[in-house]
Every structure is written in structure tokens, then in C-alpha cells.
Design a protein around this motif. Structure first.
Motif, PDB file in Angstrom:
ATOM      1  N   GLY A  50       0.726  -1.188   0.067  1.00  0.00           N
ATOM      2  CA  GLY A  50       0.076   0.073   0.211  1.00  0.00           C
ATOM      3  C   GLY A  50       0.817   1.128   0.098  1.00  0.00           C
ATOM      4  O   GLY A  50       0.303   2.265  -0.451  1.00  0.00           O
ATOM      5  N   LEU A  54       0.494   4.220  -2.796  1.00  0.00           N
ATOM      6  CA  LEU A  54       0.378   5.485  -2.574  1.00  0.00           C
ATOM      7  C   LEU A  54       1.337   6.497  -3.106  1.00  0.00           C
ATOM      8  O   LEU A  54       0.696   7.225  -3.926  1.00  0.00           O
ATOM      9  CB  LEU A  54       0.126   5.830  -0.937  1.00  0.00           C
ATOM     10  N   TRP A  59      -3.921   7.943  -4.016  1.00  0.00           N
ATOM     11  CA  TRP A  59      -4.451   7.554  -2.842  1.00  0.00           C
ATOM     12  C   TRP A  59      -5.819   6.497  -3.286  1.00  0.00           C
ATOM     13  O   TRP A  59      -6.076   5.660  -2.638  1.00  0.00           O
ATOM     14  CB  TRP A  59      -5.134   8.617  -2.061  1.00  0.00           C
ATOM     15  N   ARG A  60      -6.414   6.749  -4.455  1.00  0.00           N
ATOM     16  CA  ARG A  60      -7.321   5.857  -4.673  1.00  0.00           C
ATOM     17  C   ARG A  60      -6.893   4.314  -5.209  1.00  0.00           C
ATOM     18  O   ARG A  60      -7.646   3.355  -4.694  1.00  0.00           O
ATOM     19  CB  ARG A  60      -8.051   6.310  -5.863  1.00  0.00           C
ATOM     20  N   ALA A  62      -3.975   3.098  -4.044  1.00  0.00           N
ATOM     21  CA  ALA A  62      -3.577   2.770  -2.625  1.00  0.00           C
ATOM     22  C   ALA A  62      -4.838   2.285  -1.688  1.00  0.00           C
ATOM     23  O   ALA A  62      -4.539   1.188  -1.151  1.00  0.00           O
ATOM     24  CB  ALA A  62      -2.898   3.812  -1.867  1.00  0.00           C
ATOM     25  N   LEU A  63      -5.898   2.915  -1.719  1.00  0.00           N
ATOM     26  CA  LEU A  63      -7.134   2.385  -0.777  1.00  0.00           C
ATOM     27  C   LEU A  63      -7.412   1.346  -1.384  1.00  0.00           C
ATOM     28  O   LEU A  63      -7.768   0.472  -0.667  1.00  0.00           O
ATOM     29  CB  LEU A  63      -8.030   3.667  -0.873  1.00  0.00           C
ATOM     30  N   GLY A  64      -7.826   1.044  -2.710  1.00  0.00           N
ATOM     31  CA  GLY A  64      -8.175  -0.112  -3.231  1.00  0.00           C
ATOM     32  C   GLY A  64      -7.317  -1.397  -3.078  1.00  0.00           C
ATOM     33  O   GLY A  64      -7.675  -2.559  -2.499  1.00  0.00           O
ATOM     34  N   THR A  65      -6.049  -0.983  -3.023  1.00  0.00           N
ATOM     35  CA  THR A  65      -5.142  -2.072  -2.651  1.00  0.00           C
ATOM     36  C   THR A  65      -4.967  -2.520  -1.185  1.00  0.00           C
ATOM     37  O   THR A  65      -4.992  -3.795  -0.963  1.00  0.00           O
ATOM     38  CB  THR A  65      -3.409  -1.562  -2.922  1.00  0.00           C
ATOM     39  N   VAL A  66      -5.044  -1.516  -0.577  1.00  0.00           N
ATOM     40  CA  VAL A  66      -5.274  -1.917   1.088  1.00  0.00           C
ATOM     41  C   VAL A  66      -6.728  -2.577   1.261  1.00  0.00           C
ATOM     42  O   VAL A  66      -6.593  -3.540   2.339  1.00  0.00           O
ATOM     43  CB  VAL A  66      -5.103  -0.623   1.760  1.00  0.00           C
ATOM     44  N   LEU A  67      -7.656  -2.263   1.010  1.00  0.00           N
ATOM     45  CA  LEU A  67      -8.965  -2.870   0.811  1.00  0.00           C
ATOM     46  C   LEU A  67      -8.952  -4.281   0.647  1.00  0.00           C
ATOM     47  O   LEU A  67      -9.585  -5.295   1.220  1.00  0.00           O
ATOM     48  CB  LEU A  67     -10.021  -2.246   0.341  1.00  0.00           C
TER      49      LEU A  67
END
Length: 217
Positions: A50, A54, A59-60, A62-67
Motif C-alpha cells: 500500500g 500510494l 490515494w485511490r 492505494a486505498l483499493g490495494t489496502v482494502l
């Protein structure tokens, strides 16, 4: 009856180990990267996690990656908790969680080059050991705000897990699991620790509260 049940029990346990490893091998950044036509392992730090997502993709992404990475850890833990046979559940659940994290670090679908395992661990703990989650998240956040170093904060959070296990009387299985996980995350962050010693580790200045306060004085 015992002679019939036991082989079936062990076969199911082994099948769940394989399944949780395969779930762990579904890397969020690499799956999303294929949709975008990029492989973030060729960008930035070269890590499929993540933080690098990022820094290199925004950030979008990265957010998808983390979720995805948290979600697969949670799903793997749910499967282990609910489907491990009674005869092996006490220890096999935590072995399956390790298999999930190992799948993220060494994914069979992506040439055994994946991320560092932290987000997947968070998802797994949320299901299998929720009492430990506030502790490691608090350590991670406090360290990040005071130092600005994501890698260092993750290692300190991982180290806090066996300390929490010992302090809370978690039992031998969870203590061993916590020690192995802490060692694994320290290993996957070895490059971050080396750069930290060399003074070349990247810092997230926006979240480095302590430095900003010093700068205002």
C-alpha cells in the motif's frame, strides 16, 4: 470411526492451508495494476504494498490495494475459524493465518514477489484475534505520527503483538503465532530498517506531527 475421521480431518486442514495461501497470493496492488497496465514492483521502492502504491499511483489506487489486502486476510481467517476441523482448530487457524500472510509476501500468482504482509495481517487479526487489533494499530499510529516512518512503525506494531500476547496471557499457540509474525514482518521490512540506519529512508512529512511542532517553534 476414528480411523475414518482423522484422515478426513487432516485432509480438510491441509486443503484450508492451501486455500488460505492462494487467497494471500491475490495481491491487491498487482491485480489493480493489471487493470491500469502498470506493475508497481518496477516503480518506487519496488514493493507491491500500500505505501508504494500510494507514492506511485495515488490515494485511490492505494486505498483499493489496502482494502483488497485487508479483505483477503479477513476472508482467509473467517474460513479458517469456521471450517477448520475441531481436532486441529486450536492451532490450525493460526497456521492458516501465517499461510495467508506468506501468500501475500510470496504470491504464487505473481512470481513469488509480493508485499510485506502488514495489511493482510490486520484483516486476519480482525476476525481471528480482534482484541489484539487496537493495540497494534495504536502502536503503529503513534509511531507514525511521532517519526513519519511507515516501515519502522509497522515493525514496532508487529513487535507489540507478542508483547500483548504475553501480557494478556494469550496462551502458547497465540504467543508462538505472534512471535513468528513479528519476525516475518521484521524480515520483510529489512530494507526499510537498513535505509533507516543509513539515513536514507523516506518519511511521510504530512503525518510527522512531532517535526511540524518543532518547526513552528
Amino acid at each position: 470411526m476414528t480411523a475414518v475421521v482423522q484422515p478426513v480431518s487432516w485432509a480438510l486442514t491441509l486443503a484450508l492451508f492451501v486455500l488460505t495461501y492462494l487467497l494471500g497470493s491475490l495481491s491487491g496492488s498487482l491485480l489493480l495494476g493489471r487493470l491500469r497496465g502498470v506493475d508497481i514492483r518496477t516503480l518506487g521502492s519496488g514493493n507491491a504494498g500500500g505505501t508504494n502504491a500510494l507514492r506511485t499511483q495515488g490515494w485511490r489506487f492505494a486505498l483499493g490495494t489496502v482494502l483488497i489486502d485487508i479483505g483477503k486476510g479477513a476472508l482467509a481467517a473467517w474460513l479458517a475459524v469456521h471450517w477448520m476441523p475441531d481436532s486441529t482448530r486450536a492451532w490450525a487457524v493460526y497456521a492458516a493465518l501465517l499461510a495467508t500472510v506468506a501468500g501475500h509476501v510470496w504470491p504464487v500468482f505473481h512470481g513469488f514477489r509480493g508485499g510485506k504482509g502488514a495489511a493482510t495481517l490486520v484483516g486476519a487479526l480482525a476476525v481471528a484475534w480482534p482484541a489484539a487489533l487496537p493495540v497494534i494499530l495504536a502502536v503503529w499510529l503513534l509511531s507514525l505520527l511521532s517519526t513519519g516512518y511507515v516501515g519502522l512503525s509497522t515493525v514496532l506494531a508487529a513487535i507489540s503483538l507478542p508483547l500483548f500476547a504475553l501480557a494478556s496471557g494469550a496462551g502458547a499457540i497465540r504467543i508462538v503465532f505472534a512471535l513468528v509474525v513479528a519476525a516475518l514482518l521484521a524480515y520483510t521490512h529489512r530494507a526499510n530498517l537498513a535505509r533507516l540506519r543509513a539515513g536514507t529512508e523516506s518519511r511521510f512529512e504530512r503525518v510527522h506531527v512531532l517535526r511540524r511542532r518543532k518547526a513552528r517553534r
